[in-house]
Design a protein around this motif. Structure first.
Motif, PDB file in Angstrom:
ATOM      1  N   UNK A  47      21.316   3.907 -45.099  1.00  0.00           N
ATOM      2  CA  UNK A  47      22.283   2.858 -45.036  1.00  0.00           C
ATOM      3  C   UNK A  47      22.652   2.943 -43.168  1.00  0.00           C
ATOM      4  N   UNK A  48      22.648   4.134 -42.464  1.00  0.00           N
ATOM      5  CA  UNK A  48      23.023   3.445 -40.891  1.00  0.00           C
ATOM      6  C   UNK A  48      22.193   2.593 -40.529  1.00  0.00           C
ATOM      7  N   UNK A  49      20.871   2.316 -40.954  1.00  0.00           N
ATOM      8  CA  UNK A  49      20.019   0.642 -40.839  1.00  0.00           C
ATOM      9  C   UNK A  49      20.879  -0.287 -40.986  1.00  0.00           C
ATOM     10  N   UNK A  50      21.241   0.123 -42.178  1.00  0.00           N
ATOM     11  CA  UNK A  50      21.809  -1.811 -43.014  1.00  0.00           C
ATOM     12  C   UNK A  50      22.883  -1.608 -41.804  1.00  0.00           C
ATOM     13  N   UNK A  51      23.823  -0.900 -41.029  1.00  0.00           N
ATOM     14  CA  UNK A  51      24.614  -0.309 -40.930  1.00  0.00           C
ATOM     15  C   UNK A  51      24.889  -1.374 -39.624  1.00  0.00           C
ATOM     16  N   UNK A  52      23.851  -0.708 -38.729  1.00  0.00           N
ATOM     17  CA  UNK A  52      24.034  -0.889 -37.471  1.00  0.00           C
ATOM     18  C   UNK A  52      23.326  -2.565 -36.697  1.00  0.00           C
ATOM     19  N   UNK A  53      22.115  -3.027 -37.696  1.00  0.00           N
ATOM     20  CA  UNK A  53      21.410  -3.388 -37.610  1.00  0.00           C
ATOM     21  C   UNK A  53      22.459  -5.023 -37.386  1.00  0.00           C
ATOM     22  N   UNK A  54      21.925  -5.323 -35.650  1.00  0.00           N
ATOM     23  CA  UNK A  54      22.559  -6.497 -34.800  1.00  0.00           C
ATOM     24  C   UNK A  54      23.594  -5.470 -33.986  1.00  0.00           C
ATOM     25  N   UNK A  55      23.289  -4.333 -33.829  1.00  0.00           N
ATOM     26  CA  UNK A  55      24.009  -3.640 -32.658  1.00  0.00           C
ATOM     27  C   UNK A  55      23.158  -3.555 -31.216  1.00  0.00           C
ATOM     28  N   UNK A  56      23.998  -3.702 -30.439  1.00  0.00           N
ATOM     29  CA  UNK A  56      23.170  -2.981 -29.212  1.00  0.00           C
ATOM     30  C   UNK A  56      23.779  -2.030 -28.401  1.00  0.00           C
ATOM     31  N   UNK A  57      22.907  -0.880 -27.913  1.00  0.00           N
ATOM     32  CA  UNK A  57      23.334   0.922 -27.122  1.00  0.00           C
ATOM     33  C   UNK A  57      22.106   0.907 -27.133  1.00  0.00           C
ATOM     34  N   UNK A  58      22.507   1.844 -26.032  1.00  0.00           N
ATOM     35  CA  UNK A  58      21.283   2.632 -25.109  1.00  0.00           C
ATOM     36  C   UNK A  58      21.159   3.939 -25.947  1.00  0.00           C
ATOM     37  N   UNK A  59      21.837   4.352 -26.931  1.00  0.00           N
ATOM     38  CA  UNK A  59      21.782   5.775 -26.826  1.00  0.00           C
ATOM     39  C   UNK A  59      23.376   6.303 -28.130  1.00  0.00           C
ATOM     40  N   UNK A  60      22.795   6.879 -29.467  1.00  0.00           N
ATOM     41  CA  UNK A  60      23.113   7.485 -30.319  1.00  0.00           C
ATOM     42  C   UNK A  60      24.586   8.535 -29.733  1.00  0.00           C
ATOM     43  N   UNK A  61      25.817   8.825 -30.777  1.00  0.00           N
ATOM     44  CA  UNK A  61      25.980   9.758 -30.271  1.00  0.00           C
ATOM     45  C   UNK A  61      26.440   9.591 -32.150  1.00  0.00           C
ATOM     46  N   UNK A  62      26.321  10.845 -33.060  1.00  0.00           N
ATOM     47  CA  UNK A  62      27.109  11.162 -34.497  1.00  0.00           C
ATOM     48  C   UNK A  62      27.889  12.339 -34.211  1.00  0.00           C
ATOM     49  N   UNK A  63      29.046  12.209 -35.686  1.00  0.00           N
ATOM     50  CA  UNK A  63      29.668  13.055 -35.915  1.00  0.00           C
ATOM     51  C   UNK A  63      28.640  13.502 -37.547  1.00  0.00           C
ATOM     52  N   UNK A  64      28.243  14.897 -37.795  1.00  0.00           N
ATOM     53  CA  UNK A  64      28.217  15.011 -39.347  1.00  0.00           C
ATOM     54  C   UNK A  64      29.244  16.200 -39.837  1.00  0.00           C
ATOM     55  N   UNK A  65      29.309  16.319 -41.479  1.00  0.00           N
ATOM     56  CA  UNK A  65      30.457  16.972 -41.854  1.00  0.00           C
ATOM     57  C   UNK A  65      29.803  18.396 -42.449  1.00  0.00           C
ATOM     58  N   UNK A  66      29.541  18.951 -41.406  1.00  0.00           N
ATOM     59  CA  UNK A  66      28.987  20.154 -41.907  1.00  0.00           C
ATOM     60  C   UNK A  66      28.193  21.224 -40.711  1.00  0.00           C
ATOM     61  N   UNK A  67      27.837  22.016 -40.992  1.00  0.00           N
ATOM     62  CA  UNK A  67      27.645  23.429 -39.656  1.00  0.00           C
ATOM     63  C   UNK A  67      25.771  22.483 -39.107  1.00  0.00           C
ATOM     64  N   UNK A  68      26.374  21.993 -37.855  1.00  0.00           N
ATOM     65  CA  UNK A  68      25.521  21.085 -36.923  1.00  0.00           C
ATOM     66  C   UNK A  68      25.422  22.232 -35.755  1.00  0.00           C
ATOM     67  N   UNK A  69      23.976  22.468 -35.266  1.00  0.00           N
ATOM     68  CA  UNK A  69      23.346  23.381 -33.859  1.00  0.00           C
ATOM     69  C   UNK A  69      22.705  23.224 -33.289  1.00  0.00           C
TER      70      UNK A  69
END
Length: 230
Positions: A47-69
């Motif tokens: 889903x993310x690959x489909x969502x961001x195709x055509x975007x230009x960027x150098x790095x990625x920040x993602x917020x996820x709904x759960x416990x992340x460490x």
């Protein structure tokens, strides 16, 4: 060279993405797709690959709904924790999109963009579930899954004021319950300021204290950039 950050907001119902410059200003505005069902790692990455195709960027920040460490997801109460046991989502994003990635809890990322950097600040998000993050003088503190802690009548915060509770109780009774819960949070955490975000924040009908503010995703838009400065 100015770096462009791809900011991804993974929610229980929608996945959103935008790009930001180093000052946190929007380069490409939010677009969104429905969160896949089932929300397995493979389906989410697709889903993310489909969502961001055509975007230009150098790095990625993602917020996820759960416990992340340390970029690793350990739980995902509203997506299916069985799918997300010790999944390195940052590694999956880097492999899929070809750019370095960092992943934190979604309330952590929103809070990074909203905090004032003064004293002990707390962020809560009211949406599919109940998210929290904590900051001390601008520094993001270790994530706590307060949403899964018992709150009222042996129900967790998620169960008490998440989307299912809103649908069951209706707006009036949900607000009454939320008002009680905000008093519990103040007594428990003694924050200097509380930020309230998420889709259901706009449904609050009672008056908030001077140490509370309702914020939008736009208010915290630069959290994805600030994550790379933590």
């Amino acid at each position: 060279m100015a770096l462009i950050t791809l900011a991804i907001d993974i929610g229980g119902s929608k996945v959103k993405a935008s790009t930001l410059n180093e000052k946190g200003a929007i380069v490409q505005d939010y677009i969104k797709l429905p969160t896949p069902d089932p929300a397995t790692p493979g389906n989410l990455i697709k889903t993310i690959k489909e969502l961001v195709k055509g975007f230009q960027y150098d790095r990625i920040s993602a917020g996820f709904p759960g416990y992340v460490r340390d970029n690793i997801v350990h739980t995902a109460p509203n997506l299916g924790s069985g799918y997300w046991n010790r999944i390195n989502l940052a590694d999956l994003l880097t492999k899929a999109l070809g750019k370095p990635a960092r992943v934190v809890n979604d309330a952590d990322m929103l809070g990074l963009g909203c905090m004032q950097g003064k004293g002990f600040e707390m962020m809560i998000t009211l949406g599919t579930g109940f998210g929290t993050s904590f900051f001390l003088n601008g520094k993001l503190l270790p994530h706590l899954e307060i949403g899964q802690h018992p709150c009222l009548d042996n129900k967790t915060y998620d169960q008490c004021i998440g989307q299912k509770a809103f649908d069951h109780l209706g707006k009036k009774d949900w607000n009454r319950r939320l008002e009680k819960i905000l008093k519990i949070l103040k007594t428990t955490f003694n924050y200097d300021h509380l930020f309230i975000g998420g889709g259901n924040a706009k449904k609050i009908t009672f008056e908030l204290g001077n140490d509370m503010s309702i914020v939008s995703n736009e208010d915290g838009i630069d959290g994805g950039v600030l994550l790379w400065r933590q």
